[in-house]
Design a protein around this motif. Structure first.
Motif, mmCIF file in Angstrom:
data_model
loop_
_atom_site.group_PDB
_atom_site.id
_atom_site.type_symbol
_atom_site.label_atom_id
_atom_site.label_comp_id
_atom_site.label_asym_id
_atom_site.label_seq_id
_atom_site.Cartn_x
_atom_site.Cartn_y
_atom_site.Cartn_z
ATOM 1 N N ALA A 30 -8.493 -48.211 12.749
ATOM 2 C CA ALA A 30 -8.442 -49.585 13.257
ATOM 3 C C ALA A 30 -7.289 -50.349 12.608
ATOM 4 O O ALA A 30 -6.573 -51.108 13.278
ATOM 5 C CB ALA A 30 -9.778 -50.288 12.988
ATOM 6 N N TRP A 31 -7.105 -50.140 11.309
ATOM 7 C CA TRP A 31 -5.992 -50.809 10.621
ATOM 8 C C TRP A 31 -4.644 -50.311 11.141
ATOM 9 O O TRP A 31 -3.736 -51.122 11.412
ATOM 10 C CB TRP A 31 -6.084 -50.582 9.108
ATOM 11 C CG TRP A 31 -4.932 -51.232 8.402
ATOM 12 C CD1 TRP A 31 -4.807 -52.551 8.077
ATOM 13 C CD2 TRP A 31 -3.719 -50.592 7.990
ATOM 14 N NE1 TRP A 31 -3.587 -52.769 7.489
ATOM 15 C CE2 TRP A 31 -2.904 -51.588 7.411
ATOM 16 C CE3 TRP A 31 -3.260 -49.283 8.032
ATOM 17 C CZ2 TRP A 31 -1.641 -51.301 6.897
ATOM 18 C CZ3 TRP A 31 -2.000 -48.992 7.525
ATOM 19 C CH2 TRP A 31 -1.207 -49.995 6.962
ATOM 20 N N LEU A 32 -4.502 -48.992 11.317
ATOM 21 C CA LEU A 32 -3.241 -48.455 11.831
ATOM 22 C C LEU A 32 -2.924 -49.033 13.207
ATOM 23 O O LEU A 32 -1.782 -49.416 13.481
ATOM 24 C CB LEU A 32 -3.305 -46.925 11.890
ATOM 25 C CG LEU A 32 -3.170 -46.192 10.558
ATOM 26 C CD1 LEU A 32 -3.573 -44.724 10.707
ATOM 27 C CD2 LEU A 32 -1.742 -46.295 10.022
ATOM 28 N N HIS A 33 -3.907 -49.122 14.073
ATOM 29 C CA HIS A 33 -3.670 -49.690 15.398
ATOM 30 C C HIS A 33 -3.296 -51.169 15.307
ATOM 31 O O HIS A 33 -2.523 -51.671 16.146
ATOM 32 C CB HIS A 33 -4.888 -49.481 16.293
ATOM 33 C CG HIS A 33 -5.064 -48.062 16.748
ATOM 34 N ND1 HIS A 33 -4.229 -47.479 17.677
ATOM 35 C CD2 HIS A 33 -5.953 -47.098 16.386
ATOM 36 C CE1 HIS A 33 -4.606 -46.225 17.876
ATOM 37 N NE2 HIS A 33 -5.645 -45.972 17.104
ATOM 38 N N SER A 34 -3.793 -51.853 14.296
ATOM 39 C CA SER A 34 -3.457 -53.270 14.137
ATOM 40 C C SER A 34 -2.015 -53.474 13.694
ATOM 41 O O SER A 34 -1.491 -54.593 13.766
ATOM 42 C CB SER A 34 -4.408 -53.929 13.130
ATOM 43 O OG SER A 34 -4.054 -53.598 11.788
ATOM 44 N N MET A 35 -1.356 -52.405 13.241
ATOM 45 C CA MET A 35 0.037 -52.481 12.814
ATOM 46 C C MET A 35 1.010 -52.340 13.983
ATOM 47 O O MET A 35 2.231 -52.348 13.785
ATOM 48 C CB MET A 35 0.329 -51.393 11.770
ATOM 49 C CG MET A 35 -0.321 -51.625 10.412
ATOM 50 S SD MET A 35 0.225 -53.149 9.596
ATOM 51 C CE MET A 35 -1.197 -54.209 9.925
ATOM 52 N N GLN A 36 0.510 -52.202 15.216
ATOM 53 C CA GLN A 36 1.386 -52.096 16.380
ATOM 54 C C GLN A 36 2.371 -53.261 16.409
ATOM 55 O O GLN A 36 1.996 -54.420 16.296
ATOM 56 C CB GLN A 36 0.556 -52.083 17.661
ATOM 57 C CG GLN A 36 1.369 -52.159 18.936
ATOM 58 C CD GLN A 36 2.229 -50.931 19.176
ATOM 59 O OE1 GLN A 36 1.798 -49.807 18.924
ATOM 60 N NE2 GLN A 36 3.448 -51.135 19.662
ATOM 61 N N ALA A 37 3.667 -52.912 16.548
ATOM 62 C CA ALA A 37 4.712 -53.937 16.598
ATOM 63 C C ALA A 37 4.812 -54.521 17.999
ATOM 64 O O ALA A 37 4.927 -53.776 18.983
ATOM 65 C CB ALA A 37 6.047 -53.329 16.186
ATOM 66 N N LYS A 38 4.768 -55.828 18.097
ATOM 67 C CA LYS A 38 4.817 -56.500 19.389
ATOM 68 C C LYS A 38 6.182 -56.293 20.042
ATOM 69 O O LYS A 38 7.229 -56.413 19.396
ATOM 70 C CB LYS A 38 4.541 -57.990 19.217
ATOM 71 C CG LYS A 38 3.112 -58.301 18.772
ATOM 72 C CD LYS A 38 2.875 -59.794 18.656
ATOM 73 C CE LYS A 38 1.444 -60.091 18.217
ATOM 74 N NZ LYS A 38 1.193 -61.557 18.063
ATOM 75 N N PRO A 41 7.355 -49.921 22.057
ATOM 76 C CA PRO A 41 6.476 -48.912 22.663
ATOM 77 C C PRO A 41 5.219 -48.689 21.834
ATOM 78 O O PRO A 41 5.215 -48.876 20.609
ATOM 79 C CB PRO A 41 7.357 -47.657 22.696
ATOM 80 C CG PRO A 41 8.756 -48.173 22.715
ATOM 81 C CD PRO A 41 8.730 -49.419 21.879
ATOM 82 N N GLN A 42 4.157 -48.277 22.520
ATOM 83 C CA GLN A 42 2.897 -48.000 21.840
ATOM 84 C C GLN A 42 3.107 -46.950 20.764
ATOM 85 O O GLN A 42 3.675 -45.890 21.011
ATOM 86 C CB GLN A 42 1.854 -47.502 22.841
ATOM 87 C CG GLN A 42 0.451 -47.381 22.281
ATOM 88 C CD GLN A 42 -0.130 -48.736 21.894
ATOM 89 O OE1 GLN A 42 0.162 -49.741 22.527
ATOM 90 N NE2 GLN A 42 -0.948 -48.761 20.851
ATOM 91 N N GLY A 43 2.661 -47.266 19.546
ATOM 92 C CA GLY A 43 2.806 -46.342 18.434
ATOM 93 C C GLY A 43 3.900 -46.713 17.465
ATOM 94 O O GLY A 43 3.992 -46.124 16.371
ATOM 95 N N THR A 64 6.462 -46.202 11.422
ATOM 96 C CA THR A 64 6.056 -45.384 12.565
ATOM 97 C C THR A 64 5.876 -43.924 12.195
ATOM 98 O O THR A 64 4.888 -43.292 12.600
ATOM 99 C CB THR A 64 7.087 -45.532 13.698
ATOM 100 O OG1 THR A 64 7.140 -46.910 14.086
ATOM 101 C CG2 THR A 64 6.718 -44.674 14.894
ATOM 102 N N TYR A 65 6.810 -43.335 11.447
ATOM 103 C CA TYR A 65 6.601 -41.913 11.135
ATOM 104 C C TYR A 65 5.432 -41.712 10.185
ATOM 105 O O TYR A 65 4.673 -40.752 10.319
ATOM 106 C CB TYR A 65 7.880 -41.203 10.682
ATOM 107 C CG TYR A 65 8.582 -41.610 9.410
ATOM 108 C CD1 TYR A 65 7.992 -41.515 8.153
ATOM 109 C CD2 TYR A 65 9.917 -42.016 9.451
ATOM 110 C CE1 TYR A 65 8.674 -41.838 6.995
ATOM 111 C CE2 TYR A 65 10.618 -42.335 8.303
ATOM 112 C CZ TYR A 65 9.997 -42.252 7.066
ATOM 113 O OH TYR A 65 10.690 -42.572 5.920
ATOM 114 N N GLN A 85 6.003 -39.858 25.409
ATOM 115 C CA GLN A 85 7.443 -39.887 25.645
ATOM 116 C C GLN A 85 8.104 -41.215 25.269
ATOM 117 O O GLN A 85 9.199 -41.206 24.680
ATOM 118 C CB GLN A 85 7.743 -39.526 27.097
ATOM 119 C CG GLN A 85 7.624 -38.035 27.395
ATOM 120 C CD GLN A 85 8.533 -37.200 26.512
ATOM 121 O OE1 GLN A 85 9.683 -37.572 26.248
ATOM 122 N NE2 GLN A 85 8.017 -36.074 26.034
ATOM 123 N N PRO A 86 7.515 -42.373 25.577
ATOM 124 C CA PRO A 86 8.177 -43.621 25.160
ATOM 125 C C PRO A 86 8.351 -43.718 23.649
ATOM 126 O O PRO A 86 9.401 -44.169 23.171
ATOM 127 C CB PRO A 86 7.233 -44.711 25.698
ATOM 128 C CG PRO A 86 6.535 -44.065 26.855
ATOM 129 C CD PRO A 86 6.334 -42.637 26.439
#
Length: 398
Positions: A30-38, A41-43, A64-65, A85-86
């Motif tokens: 849940a924390w990792l998903h909250s780090m998504q950069a606005k 691309p997803q991830g 990201t890595y 792919q994105p």
């Protein structure tokens, strides 16, 4: 050897530990998903909640890595590689034509690992490239890597000259240099044409010959003055754990592995830093699988540390490198001496990934048939932090 140092809490049962791992995994994801950069691309992930992507866009690459390989380890990546792919294309956008991945914004006047600027950049480039390629491999297995930057090392005289410049007064730094180069040579063996494969195999043999000449028999480590000070010996262990991956990946017998275990078991099973903790665990877990030496003591040590690691998780679900506080130096991106920094104690993708490597390696050692998803842990395939040997192993006696 000294006995295990007592910890402040009783060691839980197997069921308690497994339940804690399942719950900790959900919180970390849940924390990792909250780090998504606005707007990305997803991830594509921020390195931490303190990361301002407008000011420090380059830090999205390590964010990201780290996060991608961590999600792979925890079984959180979709199996359909076309969905990635994105993200893969975004990662490839950080790559130069020679195959090196660079963190945007790093400049000559802001980086330092050695006085020689070229050596500093080689260290940073090797490090960032190894883990960027590792993330891509998690997303699209066997995606061909561009390795033009490593081909000069296939020239025997250049490789030997480079090895002569390795400064074993700092074996921790050089261990990173060695394992990252080794990862690229192993990729050339796997992906290159027949000429590259032959040259890469010869280069790997040169690496092994160099190591054989310089390994310290009393510890199994590399490093100058290991016995002069406890910190030097600790750093020799940390660096050598990286070097050991070349033995694991090629199925070679590692000399003095029992002595390396003896040293690790003198260290208290408690939280040090994200790097030191995973180094100790990696060394002990591989030795447990490969040699019949103090296996019961290794299990006991790992079990205590596992409880400590799980208790170290931050309330937001991530993990910190070390606890923050007055006088604690900020955390920086390795090599970016005058660049991005943040206070210690924050959850960040680097520490969260490293601590999950340690948790997963311990869990697999204690309960080989168990994992929180029921499908096993997904360790990275390239040597370096997060790698776990998957070749057939020498069976240790019970």
């Amino acid at each position: 050897m000294p006995p295990l140092t007592a910890v402040s809490r009783p060691v839980p049962t197997d069921l308690d530990l497994q339940t804690s791992i399942v719950e900790a995994r959900e919180r970390s994801l849940a924390w990792l998903h909250s780090m998504q950069a606005k707007g990305y691309p997803q991830g594509v992930l921020r390195i931490s909640a303190a990361h301002d992507t407008a000011q420090w866009p380059g830090m999205l690459l390590p964010g990201t890595y780290n996060g991608t390989i961590n999600r792979a380890l925890l079984g959180d990546l979709e199996r359909d590689s076309t969905l990635h792919q994105p993200l893969v294309q975004w990662l490839l956008g950080q790559r130069r034509s020679d195959g090196v991945f660079r963190i945007h914004g790093m400049r000559d006047d802001a980086v330092f690992k050695k006085p020689d600027l070229a050596e500093t950049w080689r260290y940073i480039d090797f490090h960032v490239t190894n883990y960027s390629l590792g993330a891509i491999d998690c997303l699209v297995p066997d995606h061909p890597a561009v390795l033009d930057f490593v081909r000069p090392m296939l020239e025997p005289l250049q490789l030997k000259s480079w090895l002569c410049e390795r400064d074993l007064r700092d074996p921790w730094l050089e261990g990173n240099n060695i394992v990252n180069l080794g990862s690229f040579l192993l990729l050339l063996v796997a992906q290159g044409d027949s000429t590259d494969q032959a040259a890469a195999r010869a280069a790997l043999q040169t690496l092994f010959d160099w190591h054989d000449r310089l390994q310290e028999p009393s510890t199994g480590f590399w490093g100058v003055g290991q016995h002069a000070h406890p910190e030097r010996l600790l750093h020799a262990m940390a660096g050598s754990m990286h070097n050991y991956h070349l033995w694991y990946a090629t199925g070679r017998t590692l000399a003095y592995q029992d002595r390396a275990v003896n040293y690790c078991l003198t260290q208290a099973p408690r939280i040090h830093s994200a790097c030191i903790d995973v180094d100790l665990v990696d060394l002990l877990v591989h030795a447990y699988r490969q040699i019949d030496h103090r296996r019961g003591e290794i299990r006991d040590w790992l079990r205590i540390l596992l409880a400590e690691l799980l208790a170290f998780q931050n309330a937001d679900g991530g993990f910190a490198d070390v606890r923050g506080g007055p006088g604690v130096a900020p955390r920086r991106q390795d090599g970016w001496a005058r660049g991005y920094q943040e206070v210690q104690g924050l959850s960040n993708t680097f520490a969260t990934w490293f601590r999950w490597i340690a948790i997963a390696m311990i869990a697999e050692c204690l309960w080989p048939e168990w994992s929180p998803t029921g499908s096993g842990w997904v360790f990275r395939r390239m040597v370096g932090i997060g790698y776990r040997q998957s070749r057939p192993l020498r069976e240790a006696q019970a």
